[in-house]
Design an enzyme around this catalytic site. Structure first.
Site, PDB file in Angstrom:
ATOM      1  N   GLY A   1     -12.206  -4.451  28.361  1.00 51.95           N
ATOM      2  CA  GLY A   1     -10.741  -4.316  28.411  1.00 51.95           C
ATOM      3  C   GLY A   1     -10.224  -3.235  29.352  1.00 51.95           C
ATOM      4  O   GLY A   1      -9.024  -3.150  29.583  1.00 51.95           O
TER       5      GLY A   1
ATOM      6  N   THR B   1     -14.513   2.238  28.243  1.00 54.54           N
ATOM      7  CA  THR B   1     -14.561   3.092  29.439  1.00 54.54           C
ATOM      8  C   THR B   1     -13.267   3.884  29.642  1.00 54.54           C
ATOM      9  O   THR B   1     -13.298   5.051  30.012  1.00 54.54           O
ATOM     10  CB  THR B   1     -14.852   2.226  30.679  1.00 54.54           C
TER      11      THR B   1
ATOM     12  N   ASP C   1     -25.202  -9.786  19.602  1.00 52.31           N
ATOM     13  CA  ASP C   1     -25.159 -10.243  20.989  1.00 52.31           C
ATOM     14  C   ASP C   1     -26.474 -10.937  21.332  1.00 52.31           C
ATOM     15  O   ASP C   1     -27.441 -10.302  21.738  1.00 52.31           O
ATOM     16  CB  ASP C   1     -24.904  -9.054  21.922  1.00 52.31           C
TER      17      ASP C   1
ATOM     18  N   ASP D   1     -21.022  -2.918  17.905  1.00 56.63           N
ATOM     19  CA  ASP D   1     -20.723  -3.518  19.211  1.00 56.63           C
ATOM     20  C   ASP D   1     -22.031  -3.914  19.906  1.00 56.63           C
ATOM     21  O   ASP D   1     -22.949  -3.092  20.010  1.00 56.63           O
ATOM     22  CB  ASP D   1     -19.969  -2.466  20.045  1.00 56.63           C
TER      23      ASP D   1
HETATM   24  P1  13P Z   1     -14.941  -1.363  28.744  1.00 60.45           P
HETATM   25  O1  13P Z   1     -15.942  -0.254  28.688  1.00 60.45           O
HETATM   26  O2  13P Z   1     -14.900  -2.012  30.075  1.00 60.45           O
HETATM   27  O3  13P Z   1     -13.601  -0.923  28.282  1.00 60.45           O
HETATM   28  O4  13P Z   1     -15.469  -2.498  27.738  1.00 60.45           O
HETATM   29  C1  13P Z   1     -15.662  -2.194  26.386  1.00 60.45           C
HETATM   30  C2  13P Z   1     -16.371  -3.279  25.677  1.00 60.45           C
HETATM   31  O5  13P Z   1     -16.247  -4.443  25.981  1.00 60.45           O
HETATM   32  C3  13P Z   1     -17.231  -2.895  24.549  1.00 60.45           C
HETATM   33  O6  13P Z   1     -17.924  -3.974  24.032  1.00 60.45           O
END
Ligand code: 13P
Length: 287
Positions: free
Chosen positions: A209, A232, A105, A84
């Site tokens: 999300g 999160t 990214d 990620d």
């Molecule tokens: P949140 O932490 O807002 O759920 O986003 C997760 C995310 O986009 C990881 O790349």
């Protein structure tokens, strides 16, 4: 066996649902997410930030743990292990370690440099049979100490990156990592539609999300979003359940808490969050 995210995302785009990417931080999170995915017969993407990778002692440890779980838990649904918000170097490390999907990214670079670096990684991923996500327009909020401003991506820049042959594209549409502030204006569907027009069939990724209202999630899926990232919300539910368990003081024998029991309520809370998201995203039964 881990799979590239390509097929599951193309199917999601065609079927008008989204595959959830749930970030992992330890064994308990991973086990919870895989358990729910298998129960609900849903494809799933396990996300690993570079920070979480370091915490778990390195990418090879994670590949070993996840591959072991797929076998020992007899997982039959498609599972991708995905870096990620990777750096250029981090993405290369993950390829060598055995990840089945990476995100590079490059959104903070000037577009020419983002294109150049993404292109190199697209070629490397082709060799490894690994899927690759690129990003245009940085996502707001803070992640691993990097603060983005929640930009709306330039649709023409999105096309330049999509044309490099990436598997999926994260375009900023006013989305933010972490909790949304009270004055958040919502997702920019205007930007999403303009991006979709430029990139055609490319599956789109919605970051941040956590806390996006269900109607906006559904609309985003109808406009081409095929992968939604959640982190999160799992953190919050895990922390809250653990805090409650400690405050209740259960299981505190003379020698203290049993670590397996201590982490169990948090692991259950993550399961509930993942289930709720998979139902909302429409991926249940799609494995
Ligand atoms: P949140 O932490 O807002 O759920 O986003 C997760 C995310 O986009 C990881 O790349």
């Amino acid at each position: 066996m881990l799979v590239s995210a390509k097929e599951m995302l193309n199917k999601a785009r065609d079927g008008k649902y989204a595959v959830g990417q749930f970030n992992i931080n330890n064994l308990e999170w991973t086990k919870s997410i895989l358990t729910v995915a298998e129960e609900l017969k849903s494809p799933v993407i396990l996300g690993v930030s570079e920070g979480a990778g370091k915490y778990m002692t390195g990418f090879k440890t994670i590949v070993g743990m996840v591959n072991g779980m797929l076998e020992e838990m007899k997982i039959t649904v498609p599972v991708a292990l995905h870096l990620d918000h990777g750096t250029f170097e981090g993405a290369q490390k993950c390829l060598r370690a055995g990840f089945s999907s990476i995100m590079f990214d490059g959104s903070h670079y000037p577009i020419a440099e983002n294109i150049e670096k993404t292109k190199i990684l697209v070629n490397a991923c082709d060799v490894f049979g690994v899927s690759i996500e690129a990003e245009v327009g940085s996502i707001g909020g803070e992640e691993d100490g990097v603060v983005g401003m929640g930009e709306c991506a330039d649709p023409k820049e999105c096309k330049s990156i999509a044309d490099l042959g990436v598997t999926m594209l994260a375009a900023g549409i006013g989305n933010i990592h972490g909790k949304y502030p009270a004055n958040w204006p919502g997702l920019s569907f205007e930007t999403l539609e303009a991006v979709k027009k430029e990139v055609g069939d490319m599956p789109l990724v919605l970051h941040g999300g956590t806390g996006i209202p269900a109607d906006m999630i559904k609309k985003a899926i109808s406009l081409g979003v095929a992968k939604i990232n959640v982190n999160t919300e799992c953190q919050l539910s895990f922390a809250e359940a653990t805090r409650k368990y400690i405050e209740e003081g259960k299981d505190q024998q003379g020698k203290g808490f049993d670590p397996r029991k201590l982490l169990a309520p948090g692991a259950e809370a993550i399961k509930a969050t993942v289930k709720e998201k998979m139902e909302l995203f429409g991926s249940v039964g799609k494995a």
